[in-house]
Motif scaffolding. Structure first.
Motif, mmCIF file in Angstrom:
data_model
loop_
_atom_site.group_PDB
_atom_site.id
_atom_site.type_symbol
_atom_site.label_atom_id
_atom_site.label_comp_id
_atom_site.label_asym_id
_atom_site.label_seq_id
_atom_site.Cartn_x
_atom_site.Cartn_y
_atom_site.Cartn_z
ATOM 1 N N LEU A 1 -13.904 7.692 38.775
ATOM 2 C CA LEU A 1 -14.592 8.772 39.493
ATOM 3 C C LEU A 1 -14.227 10.153 38.944
ATOM 4 C CD1 LEU A 1 -16.538 9.193 41.831
ATOM 5 C CD2 LEU A 1 -14.568 9.501 43.324
ATOM 6 N N LYS A 2 -12.967 10.326 38.550
ATOM 7 C CA LYS A 2 -12.525 11.622 38.017
ATOM 8 C C LYS A 2 -13.351 12.004 36.788
ATOM 9 C CE LYS A 2 -8.328 13.576 36.023
ATOM 10 N NZ LYS A 2 -8.592 13.164 34.639
ATOM 11 N N GLY A 3 -13.509 11.027 35.882
ATOM 12 C CA GLY A 3 -14.308 11.270 34.685
ATOM 13 C C GLY A 3 -15.749 11.575 35.027
ATOM 14 N N PHE A 4 -16.284 10.888 36.051
ATOM 15 C CA PHE A 4 -17.673 11.106 36.457
ATOM 16 C C PHE A 4 -17.868 12.537 36.940
ATOM 17 C CE2 PHE A 4 -21.131 10.968 39.550
ATOM 18 C CZ PHE A 4 -22.125 10.366 38.806
ATOM 19 N N LEU A 5 -16.919 13.020 37.764
ATOM 20 C CA LEU A 5 -17.063 14.387 38.300
ATOM 21 C C LEU A 5 -16.924 15.422 37.184
ATOM 22 C CD1 LEU A 5 -15.124 13.990 41.650
ATOM 23 C CD2 LEU A 5 -17.581 14.089 41.293
ATOM 24 N N ASP A 6 -16.016 15.172 36.231
ATOM 25 C CA ASP A 6 -15.891 16.069 35.074
ATOM 26 C C ASP A 6 -17.236 16.222 34.370
ATOM 27 O OD1 ASP A 6 -13.273 16.504 35.474
ATOM 28 O OD2 ASP A 6 -12.535 15.170 33.907
ATOM 29 N N MET A 7 -17.867 15.057 34.098
ATOM 30 C CA MET A 7 -19.132 15.097 33.354
ATOM 31 C C MET A 7 -20.236 15.702 34.201
ATOM 32 S SD MET A 7 -20.606 14.778 30.555
ATOM 33 C CE MET A 7 -19.260 14.204 29.569
ATOM 34 N N LEU A 8 -20.177 15.505 35.532
ATOM 35 C CA LEU A 8 -21.191 16.094 36.414
ATOM 36 C C LEU A 8 -21.184 17.620 36.275
ATOM 37 C CD1 LEU A 8 -23.248 15.320 38.633
ATOM 38 C CD2 LEU A 8 -21.463 15.781 40.304
ATOM 39 N N VAL A 9 -19.986 18.208 36.319
ATOM 40 C CA VAL A 9 -19.869 19.665 36.174
ATOM 41 C C VAL A 9 -20.396 20.094 34.810
ATOM 42 C CG1 VAL A 9 -18.229 21.558 35.997
ATOM 43 C CG2 VAL A 9 -17.925 19.808 37.753
ATOM 44 N N PHE A 10 -19.981 19.343 33.773
ATOM 45 C CA PHE A 10 -20.374 19.681 32.405
ATOM 46 C C PHE A 10 -21.896 19.633 32.257
ATOM 47 C CE2 PHE A 10 -20.530 18.430 27.807
ATOM 48 C CZ PHE A 10 -20.033 19.619 27.325
ATOM 49 N N ILE A 11 -22.528 18.578 32.800
ATOM 50 C CA ILE A 11 -23.980 18.429 32.662
ATOM 51 C C ILE A 11 -24.704 19.497 33.465
ATOM 52 C CG2 ILE A 11 -25.891 16.920 33.340
ATOM 53 C CD1 ILE A 11 -24.359 14.599 32.214
ATOM 54 N N CYS A 12 -24.130 19.914 34.625
ATOM 55 C CA CYS A 12 -24.749 21.009 35.392
ATOM 56 C C CYS A 12 -24.782 22.285 34.550
ATOM 57 C CB CYS A 12 -23.979 21.260 36.683
ATOM 58 S SG CYS A 12 -24.292 20.006 37.925
ATOM 59 N N ILE A 13 -23.670 22.567 33.846
ATOM 60 C CA ILE A 13 -23.628 23.777 33.013
ATOM 61 C C ILE A 13 -24.666 23.685 31.886
ATOM 62 C CG2 ILE A 13 -22.179 25.147 31.483
ATOM 63 C CD1 ILE A 13 -19.790 24.205 33.174
ATOM 64 N N LEU A 14 -24.749 22.486 31.257
ATOM 65 C CA LEU A 14 -25.719 22.296 30.183
ATOM 66 C C LEU A 14 -27.146 22.455 30.688
ATOM 67 C CD1 LEU A 14 -24.275 19.212 28.332
ATOM 68 C CD2 LEU A 14 -24.475 21.504 27.452
ATOM 69 N N SER A 15 -27.416 21.890 31.882
ATOM 70 C CA SER A 15 -28.764 21.995 32.441
ATOM 71 C C SER A 15 -29.110 23.448 32.717
ATOM 72 C CB SER A 15 -28.868 21.193 33.737
ATOM 73 O OG SER A 15 -28.434 19.875 33.505
ATOM 74 N N ALA A 16 -28.112 24.237 33.149
ATOM 75 C CA ALA A 16 -28.350 25.666 33.349
ATOM 76 C C ALA A 16 -28.754 26.303 32.021
ATOM 77 C CB ALA A 16 -27.094 26.330 33.901
ATOM 78 N N GLY A 17 -28.119 25.866 30.928
ATOM 79 C CA GLY A 17 -28.482 26.386 29.606
ATOM 80 C C GLY A 17 -29.926 26.083 29.266
ATOM 81 N N ILE A 18 -30.353 24.819 29.512
ATOM 82 C CA ILE A 18 -31.747 24.444 29.231
ATOM 83 C C ILE A 18 -32.686 25.260 30.111
ATOM 84 C CG2 ILE A 18 -33.437 22.598 29.465
ATOM 85 C CD1 ILE A 18 -31.582 20.662 28.444
ATOM 86 N N ALA A 19 -32.330 25.388 31.417
ATOM 87 C CA ALA A 19 -33.193 26.120 32.339
ATOM 88 C C ALA A 19 -33.345 27.575 31.894
ATOM 89 C CB ALA A 19 -32.606 26.048 33.748
ATOM 90 N N TYR A 20 -32.245 28.162 31.416
ATOM 91 C CA TYR A 20 -32.307 29.558 30.970
ATOM 92 C C TYR A 20 -33.225 29.698 29.756
ATOM 93 C CZ TYR A 20 -30.925 34.041 29.056
ATOM 94 O OH TYR A 20 -30.955 35.295 28.555
#
Lengths: 301, 105
Positions: B76-95
């Motif tokens: 689960l720890k790894g999953f949450l790490d990647m969740l945060v990372f993917i949210c930041i990346l998605s913000a990049g795509i959205a921008y």
């Protein structure tokens, strides 16, 4: 195992695979003009382009040949029948197979003709479109196998193939593999608008090298698809290498047969498809696969 | 061990060069000459934003490979790490999407 024998095996597999892919595509596509990298050209005698770069122009096909041969070195046809089982297998494959795009760039730019430059330009745009969604499709399989080694990834599918638990990843792989192999509908660097790209430009041994590497590209990409999602050598009754070949051929038929049903996309449409749809879907797929693994799906023991 | 693994890759490379040289030797018979206009000239690139965002995403992929290998152990720890990372990346795509970067220029 020695070094010479596996290397000879890899080169033989590359040539045979290229012939098989070429024969299969001719059968599936007939003499359709818009066939991307499978365009049927008569191989003509070598031609000298006065203004071409002396080294870059012939380096193109050699780079592409290297990409296919080096990529096929990590494809396992059974547990033992693999030239070299590298610890970073699939990552290595992604990196070396892109040397075909480097080859197209060097060949296109080195030729110093307007159409050649166009090939270079569009091949790079294609790379920009496919690498990220393709990598995200790979990531799903790597997560479930817990390894980058191609042999380990196949072994992890002894119970259930990854296509069953990761259908989104498989669809992503099929679309991006068509982009990677320059097959329809993503054939802009080889379209008739720019006189079929490098396939008309080159002659002699360089044209043969392009033929082998571009047909071999489809074979290598399909084999990797079979390793990642179709369970590689696993299957009942028949021996492992036969299953691997059957799956590779099924993958080739799927890529070419499906692609021929769509209208060819321009480079602009391809970039939009990749960045507006495929990349977000790929990121979501990583999270979905992560959730499945946390629930214990598809993970062995 | 590592060296013997990559020796196979090195040998494959050598053989490909050998095959190319053999081909070059066989086909070297009276080549035609082709007259074509020159292609080396300044021209505009149609996909600058795509190219820039591609570089940043390609770097991100390098982080994802080792993460994917150890994911089962991390849980689960790894999953949450990647969740945060993917949210930041998605913000990049959205921008990039919002500033109309995703179009041919």
């Amino acid at each position: 195992m020695g070094v010479i024998l596996p290397a000879v095996g890899v080169v033989i597999v590359m040539v045979l695979g290229a012939f098989a892919a070429h024969w299969l595509e001719r059968g599936l596509l007939g003499s359709r003009a818009e066939a991307g990298a499978a365009f049927p050209v008569r191989i003509r005698p070598d031609a000298v382009i006065e203004q071409a770069d002396r080294w870059m122009y012939p380096a193109g096909p050699v780079s592409a040949l290297f990409a296919i041969a080096a990529g096929l070195a990590v494809i396992p046809f059974s547990r033992e029948l693999v030239a070299v089982d590298l610890g970073i297998g699939v990552f290595y494959f992604i990196v070396v197979i892109d040397f075909t795009v480097l080859g197209l760039s060097m060949g296109g730019w080195g030729a110093n003709t307007p159409f050649g430059t166009e090939v270079y330009y569009r091949a790079v745009a294609q790379l920009v479109a496919y690498v990220i969604p393709l990598g995200l499709a790979y990531i799903g399989a790597i997560m479930m196998a817990g390894s980058l080694s191609t042999v380990r990834i196949v072994e992890a599918q002894s119970g259930i193939w990854f296509i069953v638990v990761q259908p989104i990843g498989f669809v992503l792989y099929v679309i991006t593999a068509q982009m990677q192999a320059f097959r329809a509908p993503f054939l802009e660097p080889f379209s008739s608008k720019i006189d079929y790209g490098v396939l008309r430009l080159y002659g002699g041994w360089k044209a043969w090298a392009w033929r082998v590497s571009l047909s071999g590209l489809l074979f290598a990409v399909s084999a990797m698809g079979a390793v990642l999602f179709l369970g590689g050598w696993h299957g009942p009754w028949l021996p492992g290498p036969v299953w691997m070949l059957i799956k590779t051929f099924a993958m080739m038929v799927l890529l070419v047969g499906l692609g021929a049903r769509f209208r060819p996309l321009t480079t602009d449409e391809m970039l939009q498809l990749s960045w507006k749809i495929l990349t977000p879907v790929g990121l979501a797929n990583v999270l979905i696969v992560g959730g499945l693994i946390l629930l214990g799906v598809g993970v062995k023991g | 061990m590592i060296l013997s693994h990559y020796a196979v890759v090195g040998m494959v490379t050598l053989m490909v060069f050998g095959v190319a040289c053999i081909g070059a030797a066989f086909f070297r018979i009276a080549p035609d000459r082709v007259d074509a206009p020159r292609g080396w000239m300044p021209y505009t690139i149609g996909f600058p934003i795509y190219a820039l965002i591609f570089i940043s995403f390609d770097m991100e992929m390098i982080f994802m490979y080792p993460w994917a290998v150890v994911f089962i152990k991390q849980g689960l720890k790894g999953f949450l790490d990647m969740l945060v990372f993917i949210c930041i990346l998605s913000a990049g795509i959205a921008y990039a999407w919002g500033m109309e970067g995703f179009k041919w220029e």
